[in-house]
Design an enzyme around this catalytic site. Structure first.
Site, PDB file in Angstrom:
ATOM      1  N   ASP A 173      77.797  60.479  25.449  1.00 41.76           N
ATOM      2  CA  ASP A 173      77.848  62.128  24.253  1.00 41.76           C
ATOM      3  C   ASP A 173      76.545  61.514  23.311  1.00 41.76           C
ATOM      4  O   ASP A 173      76.385  62.808  22.768  1.00 41.76           O
ATOM      5  CB  ASP A 173      78.651  61.831  23.778  1.00 41.76           C
ATOM      6  CG  ASP A 173      80.337  61.727  23.615  1.00 41.76           C
ATOM      7  OD1 ASP A 173      80.442  62.034  25.019  1.00 41.76           O
ATOM      8  OD2 ASP A 173      81.021  61.970  22.637  1.00 41.76           O
TER       9      ASP A 173
ATOM     10  N   ASP B  79      91.158  52.836  16.824  1.00 41.51           N
ATOM     11  CA  ASP B  79      91.059  51.857  17.420  1.00 41.51           C
ATOM     12  C   ASP B  79      93.079  51.259  16.548  1.00 41.51           C
ATOM     13  O   ASP B  79      93.893  50.886  17.009  1.00 41.51           O
ATOM     14  CB  ASP B  79      90.199  50.701  17.329  1.00 41.51           C
ATOM     15  CG  ASP B  79      90.278  50.672  16.365  1.00 41.51           C
ATOM     16  OD1 ASP B  79      90.224  50.995  15.058  1.00 41.51           O
ATOM     17  OD2 ASP B  79      88.716  50.325  16.579  1.00 41.51           O
TER      18      ASP B  79
END
Length: 484
Positions: A87, A240
């Site tokens: 990114d 996560d």
């Protein structure tokens, strides 16, 4: 609150002691057999297809290390796909990533560089987009490594068998090993805290509940479980942990493998560490707010596991520990010297905290002599963690703030050594942290009052703690990297 933390720490320590004494290694508790490659004709087909994801954003100092380590994994080349999720907006970072991917592609590695035209969802968005490519459908498992993580070549050979032979297991999490722990005193303090997290929290959660928070990297997921849990979501900054809790609520089990270590780098600047701790404290609090009712209403897990998730995993470890540490040790205790009629029992000020501290320190025996510094530093950081926790609970302004943790890499640090010394004093104003200075002044005032009018030596602690806040307040902590 002190009693709650004491019980929690002692409980986890007892579990770990029994696990070690009974030698309940993951390989003994779960079925584990090396992949059979004796039959040359069927050798490669015995290996499942594995996707290796490496999300990164403007991390030119370390990106080559992680890509290289992933491509060196000991696994049949036609049974793994390395997926670099870049990114980056920095042209230099993009160029380095592309060059590294091209280098390994020429060596026969099946490597894909996937680039988005936006950063929606940050890391969660990148991982989600990566899973949508057609070639991922042939993969059974996905290993995830952040840009500074360097797995050993045998990483997949030691982790994948848990997933192959135990179909109820969805996640294999491995331990972090810090390559720059000796860089400065701040990295040594981080090592002590994170070692305890892995040795006690992850080990006890894996052994008793088959659940713990995914650390976001150095782990392998069963893709079917990941999809069943709803995939990656960007509703908090701890995507996560969000995925791990949802997978747990679907009945999946996790295993933590302490003996498999993955090298990585600790943030060595105070600014980077503060941003990281903000994300790690704000995200869980916000996730607790969002998922409490979902956990209570779930019908696939037992009431015992629901209690563990809501009370132990979230409330005690992610909420209480931060708020109590700052409010009690940095505000209430100093204030008691101004009001002699307020008496705090010794078990709350001495016995319980001493036991908790020793249990934390045992995880890093080589740093026992730094115990006092660790206590003072943790109390300083508790201020930032408390602030972040309240932001997460209240969903205030910075609740979804995501700042990639800056990693310097050996190359950059070596270039900056000379420049840092010449610009150290000209950048003094940029390093001032007024919150630490204000709290430090208050604790110092309480110390002076106790020295003048008190009847004990409590001022010794107050002066030491105020000095710790002052040191952090003027920025003389961690590695100093000037603007160049």
């Amino acid at each position: 609150m002190s009693l709650l933390l004491f019980i929690e720490r002692v409980y986890m320590s007892i579990v770990v002691v029994f696990v070690k004494l009974l030698r309940r290694t993951p390989e003994k508790v779960h079925k584990w057999e090396p992949i059979n490659d004796d039959d040359l004709e069927l050798a490669n087909t015995n290996y499942p297809m594995v996707l290796i994801q490496i999300p990164m954003y403007n991390e030119k100092e370390v990106c080559q290390l992680s890509i290289g380590a992933a491509c060196r994994l000991s696994w049949p080349l036609d049974r793994m796909i390395v997926q670099v999720l870049d990114d980056s907006t920095d042209p230099a970072s993009k160029e380095l990533v592309n060059a590294e991917c091209d280098k390994w592609a020429r060596k026969g590695i099946n490597i894909m560089s996937e680039i988005r035209d936006n950063r929606i969802g940050y890391k969660a968005g990148a991982l989600k987009a990566g899973m949508m490519h057609n070639y991922v459908k042939q993969c059974e498992f996905v290993a995830i490594f952040d840009a500074d993580f360097q797995p050993d070549p045998d990483f997949l050979e030691r982790t994948i068998p848990f997933l192959i032979h135990n179909h109820e297991i969805s996640l294999v999490q491995c331990r972090w090993k810090f390559v720059n722990a000796n860089e400065c005193l701040m990295t040594r303090m981080q090592e002590m805290s994170l070692n305890y997290h892995f040795v006690a929290e992850q080990e006890s959660g894996s052994s008793i509940h088959a659940f713990f928070g995914f650390n976001g990297t150095a782990g392998v997921w069963r893709i079917a479980a990941l999809n069943e849990a709803g995939g990656w979501k960007d509703r908090t900054t701890v995507e996560d942990m969000d995925l791990a809790v949802r997978a747990c609520l679907h009945g999946w089990k996790f295993v933590y493998v302490h003996d498999v270590e993955v090298k990585n780098e600790l943030p060595s600047t105070f600014k980077a560490y503060r941003f990281q701790q903000h994300r790690w404290s704000c995200g869980p609090a916000n996730l607790w707010r969002k998922m409490t009712m979902e956990i209570l209403q779930n019908k696939k897990v037992s009431a015992w596991k629901k209690l563990y998730l809501i009370y132990n995993f979230f409330f005690i470890r992610k909420i209480v520990v931060h708020i109590f540490t700052f409010v009690f040790y940095c505000l209430i205790l100093p204030t008691t010297v101004l009001f002699p009629e307020l008496q705090v029992p010794k078990w709350a000020t001495v016995y319980f905290p001493t036991t908790i501290t020793i249990l934390n320190a045992i995880a890093t025996p080589r740093s026992l002599h730094l115990l006092v510094f660790w206590i003072l530093f943790e109390n300083v950081m508790s201020m930032h963690r408390t602030k972040a926790t309240f932001i997460g609970l209240l969903e205030a302004g910075r609740v979804n703030e995501w700042v990639v943790t800056e990693k310097l890499g050996d190359t950059l640090k070596s270039k900056l050594i000379g420049k840092a010394t010449t610009k150290l004093y000209t950048r003094f104003g940029q390093r001032l942290n007024w919150r630490e200075l204000v709290v430090g002044l208050y604790i110092f005032f309480c110390g002076c009052y106790d020295f003048a009018y008190g009847g004990s030596y409590f001022y010794v602690y107050l002066f030491l703690q105020s000095c710790a806040f002052f040191v952090a307040g003027v920025g003389y902590i961690g590695t100093f990297v000037p603007t160049v």
